[in-house]
Design an enzyme around this catalytic site. Structure first.
Site, PDB file in Angstrom:
ATOM      1  N   TYR A   1      -3.427   5.528  -3.137  1.00 38.82           N
ATOM      2  CA  TYR A   1      -2.404   5.519  -3.692  1.00 38.82           C
ATOM      3  C   TYR A   1      -1.913   5.589  -5.336  1.00 38.82           C
ATOM      4  O   TYR A   1      -0.640   6.026  -5.733  1.00 38.82           O
ATOM      5  CB  TYR A   1      -0.792   4.209  -3.108  1.00 38.82           C
ATOM      6  CG  TYR A   1      -1.088   4.125  -1.670  1.00 38.82           C
ATOM      7  CD1 TYR A   1      -0.806   4.648  -1.439  1.00 38.82           C
ATOM      8  CD2 TYR A   1      -2.178   3.674  -1.363  1.00 38.82           C
ATOM      9  CE1 TYR A   1       0.026   4.902   0.156  1.00 38.82           C
ATOM     10  CE2 TYR A   1      -1.711   3.462  -0.137  1.00 38.82           C
ATOM     11  CZ  TYR A   1      -1.192   3.982   0.920  1.00 38.82           C
ATOM     12  OH  TYR A   1      -0.574   4.223   1.924  1.00 38.82           O
TER      13      TYR A   1
ATOM     14  N   PHE B   1       2.421  -7.296   3.611  1.00 35.21           N
ATOM     15  CA  PHE B   1       4.357  -7.006   4.453  1.00 35.21           C
ATOM     16  C   PHE B   1       3.626  -5.755   5.330  1.00 35.21           C
ATOM     17  O   PHE B   1       4.267  -5.227   6.397  1.00 35.21           O
ATOM     18  CB  PHE B   1       5.173  -7.285   3.790  1.00 35.21           C
ATOM     19  CG  PHE B   1       4.755  -6.368   2.525  1.00 35.21           C
ATOM     20  CD1 PHE B   1       4.704  -4.742   1.999  1.00 35.21           C
ATOM     21  CD2 PHE B   1       4.371  -6.507   0.875  1.00 35.21           C
ATOM     22  CE1 PHE B   1       4.017  -4.300   0.932  1.00 35.21           C
ATOM     23  CE2 PHE B   1       4.371  -6.582   0.082  1.00 35.21           C
ATOM     24  CZ  PHE B   1       4.591  -5.128  -0.428  1.00 35.21           C
TER      25      PHE B   1
END
Length: 410
Positions: free
Chosen positions: A123, A410
């Protein structure tokens, strides 16, 4: 290859989620976990990449509020459920999703995007910097002792069914959120994540157990954990796997740690995803026998540089001009003048002021929550000082007195 990137429709969720599971190895999720994430999925904030009638890419974005230095809870898109089918790797599928997603987040007016990465190398090219670390430990509780603070013996502990005391535990968590950067204010439904307890994920350990800490009848802390009984030639060799531990004060936390150390028939306590400034480090008698390890946790991306830098406060007065590089989100490119202190901040574009520091948006993301020093990034050649003294000024201002921490994924 012609693909279509579009928002997820509710009727498509099962095939979309199945593609995600396949990309992560193909082992089916337990029914309760699948049901929960179906309920939590925000369809208009989730993307699918379609090749004909096949899903070949997935990405979601939860609506979160993230604590930043100063205690404000700032809107942040929680990037999640990112996958690309193995048949479509290296064809631009991930880039197309990241492009659409960051455009959407910017249009929604959310200054930050955050994620936890299965592969942290992915990322950075999209502007995400590692903003928090987590501490993992494997503690030999047969040889490590605790030195607890005054008041620990005044804390009453009791077992409770995790679901029955959920509201009280969530109230403790909510009181802690403003005090530590990186924590998420949990929206309705998210409290259930901490109660997931599928039998096939326990590796022989017990169902989830919970102990609450009370003082004067009020819940002031809690821990959730599992116990794995094991026996060897010398006798018991069980372990405790910590799932969560929160307390409103040092005595409450110490009482819970002491309880976990003293569980009968166990000699190992395993904890993961704990803050790097964990108070336990100052209570143990032998830190070497705690087998400490660091791991990346929350990756942070400034989607709107000006709004993000204005949303937090600063440890010391700062007046600095950043020359920001952001090829993936060009609206962030250029010079930004940040002025601020512990009361507030202003960050505006400037075409007149000379740059003091040059860096990419990735470095700003890493330093944003105060856990990574701009000065340390400069020693690695990731930040360039253009005005003498600017690096020290900004590094002190961006710091946080408490380490940023993401308590759960999450």
């Amino acid at each position: 290859m012609t693909t279509d990137v579009r928002a997820l429709r509710q009727t498509e969720w099962n095939v979309w989620y199945d593609n995600l599971i396949r990309a992560f190895g193909g082992v089916p999720e337990p029914a309760e976990e699948r049901e929960l994430y179906n309920a939590l999925t925000e369809y208009d904030r989730s993307l699918g990449v379609w090749d004909g009638d096949q899903v070949v890419g997935t990405a979601g974005a939860f609506t979160f509020l993230l604590t930043v230095p100063g205690g404000a809870c700032v809107p942040a898109a929680g990037v999640t459920m990112v996958s690309v089918a193995a048949t479509h790797r290296r064809r631009g599928v991930l880039t197309s999703m990241m492009r659409r997603q960051l455009d959407d987040i910017y249009a929604w007016g959310e200054p930050l995007a955050v994620l936890t990465a299965s592969e942290p190398a992915i990322y950075g090219r999209f502007g995400y910097g590692i903003g928090t670390l987590q501490l993992n430990a494997e503690i030999d509780t047969s040889r490590v002792r605790l030195s607890v603070p005054p008041g620990t013996d005044d804390v009453r502990l009791r077992y409770a069914a995790p679901a029955e005391v959920l509201d009280a535990c969530e109230a403790v968590y909510a009181r802690l959120v403003p005090g530590r950067p990186g924590m998420l204010a949990r929206r309705p439904g998210w409290e259930r994540v901490g109660l997931l307890n599928p039998e096939d994920h326990r590796d022989g350990a017990s169902p989830l157990q919970c102990v609450v800490a009370e003082r004067d009848g009020e819940v002031v802390g809690y821990t959730r954990f599992r116990v794995k009984p094991e026996w060897g030639a010398a006798g018991h060799d069980g372990s405790v796997a910590l799932s969560a531990l929160e307390g409103l004060d040092p005595a409450a936390r110490a009482a819970l740690w002491r309880f976990l150390f003293d569980i009968d028939l166990t000699s190992t306590l395993r904890s993961h995803a704990r803050p790097v400034d964990e108070d336990l480090l100052h209570l143990v008698s032998d830190i070497r026998r705690c087998k400490l390890r660091l791991k990346d946790s929350l990756h942070v991306r400034l989607v709107d540089v000006g709004a993000a830098l204005e949303a937090r406060t600063y440890q010391a007065p700062v007046d600095v001009v950043f020359e920001v590089e952001d090829a993936f989100c060009p609206w962030n490119e250029g010079r930004w003048r940040l002025t601020g202190d512990a009361k507030g901040a202003c960050c505006v574009r400037t075409g007149e002021d000379s740059a003091d520091l040059a860096l990419s948006v990735r470095e700003l993301g890493a330093a944003y929550l105060g856990g990574v020093s701009l000065a340390s990034l400069a020693t690695a050649g990731r930040v360039r000082e253009l005005r003498q003294g600017a690096l020290a000024e900004a590094s002190v201002a961006f710091s946080s007195v408490i380490a940023p921490w993401l308590p759960h994924g999450f």
